[in-house]
Design a protein around this motif. Structure first.
Motif, PDB file in Angstrom:
ATOM      1  N   ARG A 282     -33.277  78.334  27.853  1.00 18.18           N
ATOM      2  CA  ARG A 282     -32.153  77.771  28.617  1.00 18.18           C
ATOM      3  C   ARG A 282     -32.561  76.483  29.310  1.00 18.18           C
ATOM      4  NH1 ARG A 282     -30.979  83.265  30.008  1.00 18.18           N
ATOM      5  NH2 ARG A 282     -32.016  82.994  32.028  1.00 18.18           N
ATOM      6  N   LEU A 286     -30.974  72.837  28.521  1.00 25.06           N
ATOM      7  CA  LEU A 286     -30.396  72.055  29.613  1.00 25.06           C
ATOM      8  C   LEU A 286     -30.962  70.635  29.613  1.00 25.06           C
ATOM      9  CD1 LEU A 286     -28.771  71.704  32.234  1.00 25.06           C
ATOM     10  CD2 LEU A 286     -30.743  72.653  33.471  1.00 25.06           C
ATOM     11  N   ARG A 289     -29.535  68.663  26.693  1.00 29.06           N
ATOM     12  CA  ARG A 289     -28.156  68.225  26.922  1.00 29.06           C
ATOM     13  C   ARG A 289     -28.106  67.030  27.865  1.00 29.06           C
ATOM     14  NH1 ARG A 289     -27.012  73.782  27.202  1.00 29.06           N
ATOM     15  NH2 ARG A 289     -26.912  73.690  29.465  1.00 29.06           N
ATOM     16  N   GLU A 290     -28.900  67.087  28.921  1.00 24.18           N
ATOM     17  CA  GLU A 290     -28.905  65.976  29.870  1.00 24.18           C
ATOM     18  C   GLU A 290     -29.439  64.703  29.223  1.00 24.18           C
ATOM     19  OE1 GLU A 290     -27.706  66.080  33.157  1.00 24.18           O
ATOM     20  OE2 GLU A 290     -26.861  67.903  32.293  1.00 24.18           O
ATOM     21  N   ASP A 306     -22.290  72.255  23.975  1.00 23.08           N
ATOM     22  CA  ASP A 306     -21.923  73.650  24.161  1.00 23.08           C
ATOM     23  C   ASP A 306     -20.789  74.052  23.228  1.00 23.08           C
ATOM     24  OD1 ASP A 306     -23.760  74.341  26.091  1.00 23.08           O
ATOM     25  OD2 ASP A 306     -22.549  73.498  27.701  1.00 23.08           O
TER      26      ASP A 306
END
Length: 503
Positions: A282, A286, A289-290, A306
């Motif tokens: 996770r 994260l 994605r950032e 997502d």
């Protein structure tokens, strides 16, 4: 009075001798990403704020090299710009501007433009990119002979001059490159110092946290990902039997084979399944994605979104269109200022500097031709005239060659069956005339004529009062109700046809 460059120096009429050779890049690196910690990262960034770019530039280079996702995102951003169609336009319509444009075009298309653009676009992660230019005289023109990317770690920034200097072992404080000796491209992800403007400043901490999680995940998999091998021996077993049992247990990990006494036992236990791996995954997702958000401006067209509809991803495209347009315009300005203007100064004189051609990128958003075709079909059905030349240009359809074969519609235009919204609108438009034919009513024609001829609300009011005694409003209400019902049914049937539900 001499023409001055942006730093106040007179612009020469030919390349200085130092601009006719390329600076060498040092092959030595210190690899600051090795053993990177939050304290070391903060120290590297602070040094760059003070003008020393060496460690920050090497760190950003390693980040792009060691993180496959980050490399892919940056390549997507760069290649989107390089893949555009580029053209040259004259600075004005005068004779001199046209003459200069022809001279530039003789050189421009022979340049390694894709490699040059890729080198200059390294300013996106770094904040600045410098490409040294070597010039040569071919007997008629001074032309750029070769380009070499200068590692940002070799640059020193002086904030009081807002200028980058090229450092060397002989001159660690740096020296200024001569006019035309280099093309400097800056990328401004934010306002402030150019040493803090690169995208890597925004993703450096994400990179650190991601690779901490990745390292811990590998350790976790090494310790807990494999099953436990437990050897059991009889209490009466001797030292030699216990030693052989231990060797057999260890051999199972590498060879999956072993020889033991029948009085001993080996049991394999599956590793405990917990939430440990999920935490690392996770965190890594994260960070990914950032990073995608920072580099591409969105996540739907990268693997780290997502989820989302295909239509929304098409809106985002590979690179958000506003970022692509900004990158392309900035690069076009840099190429004109750093390459074409020196070319004009060296070959036509500094006084004609502003006649350097403009570099123009063609950034076009992808059009939904299917939707546009449906809209145009509706407009044509409603009687709107559309120029054929505009229609061909809009859809990229060339005019037919009179001597060549052409494809023709299966049905002539007058034979095509109208469907959907076009047919429904035509039905409603003719509804009034058909109602008058099927259900004639005294005074209705006069009422419609009064409405059509009225010049305003008060005029209509007077006409309606005059016609009031001769109109049966009960019959009129029934007629309007029938017309509204038919119109609604026509609309529903048209929608059903356009959606393909009528088979």
């Amino acid at each position: 009075m001499p023409i001055l460059d942006p730093y106040g120096r007179p612009i020469p009429k030919s390349p200085p001798p130092s601009a006719r050779r390329l600076p060498l890049d040092s092959p030595y690196r210190v690899y600051p990403a090795r053993g990177l910690t939050p304290e070391r990262l903060a120290r590297v960034l602070r040094l760059a704020d003070e003008g020393d770019l060496a460690l920050q530039a090497e760190l950003f280079e390693e980040m792009e090299e060691r993180d496959a996702l980050l490399f892919s995102l940056l390549q997507t951003r760069k290649l989107a710009v390089i893949g555009l169609d580029w053209r040259l336009e004259p600075a004005e319509e005068g004779r001199d501007a046209r003459r200069i444009l022809r001279a530039v075009e003789e050189v421009w298309w022979d340049l390694p433009l894709e490699d040059l653009m890729l080198d200059l676009l390294s300013a996106i992660p770094q904040g600045v990119s410098l490409v040294a230019v070597a010039w040569e005289w071919d007997g008629l023109l001074w032309r750029p002979k070769a380009f070499r990317w200068v590692h940002p770690g070799s640059l020193v920034y002086r904030s009081e001059e807002d200028r980058f200097y090229l450092a060397s072992q002989e001159r660690p404080e740096g020296e200024a490159l001569p006019y035309g000796g280099a093309i400097e491209h800056r990328y401004r992800a934010r306002s402030g110092l150019p040493t803090r403007a690169g995208l890597m400043r925004s993703v450096a901490w994400l990179y650190l946290f991601k690779h901490y999680a990745l390292k811990d995940w590998v350790v976790f998999a090494e310790v807990y990902g494999q099953p436990y091998r437990i050897g059991k021996y009889d209490p009466a077993a001797g030292e030699e039997e216990r030693r052989r049992l231990e060797e057999a247990v260890r051999a199972l990990g590498a060879d999956a084979a072993g020889v033991i006494s029948k009085d001993t036992e080996i049991e394999i236990l599956e590793a405990a399944k917990g939430q440990g791996p999920d935490v690392y995954e996770r965190l890594i997702r994260l960070c990914n994605r950032e990073m995608a958000q920072a580099v591409l401006g969105q996540t739907l067209t990268s693997s780290e979104g997502d989820g989302g509809s295909y239509a929304l991803a098409k809106v985002h495209e590979r690179v958000r269109i506003d970022l692509l347009r900004a990158d392309a315009r900035a690069l076009a300005k840099t190429l004109r200022e750093g390459l074409l203007k020196p070319f004009v100064a060296f070959n036509f004189g500094p006084e004609l500097l502003d006649l350097a051609p403009f570099v123009v990128p063609e950034v076009e958003e992808e059009k939904d031709l299917e939707s546009r075709a449906r809209v145009l079909q509706t407009l044509l059905g409603m009687g709107l005239s559309i120029p054929e030349a505009w229609l061909r240009e809009e859809f990229g359809v060339p005019a037919p060659d009179p001597q060549g074969p052409v494809l023709t519609p299966l049905l002539a235009p007058q034979e095509r069956k109208e469907r959907g919204l076009v047919a429904g609108q035509a039905f409603v438009d003719g509804l009034g005339d058909r109602l008058l034919e099927k259900a004639p009513m005294p005074g209705l024609s006069a009422l419609l004529q009064a409405i059509g001829e009225a010049e305003g609300y008060e005029d209509l009011r007077r006409r309606l009062l005059a016609l009031f005694p001769g109109i049966s409003f009960a019959e009129l209400a029934q007629l309007l109700e029938a017309a509204l019902t038919l119109s609604e049914l026509a609309g529903r049937w048209a929608q059903r046809q356009d959606s393909g539900l009528d088979g």
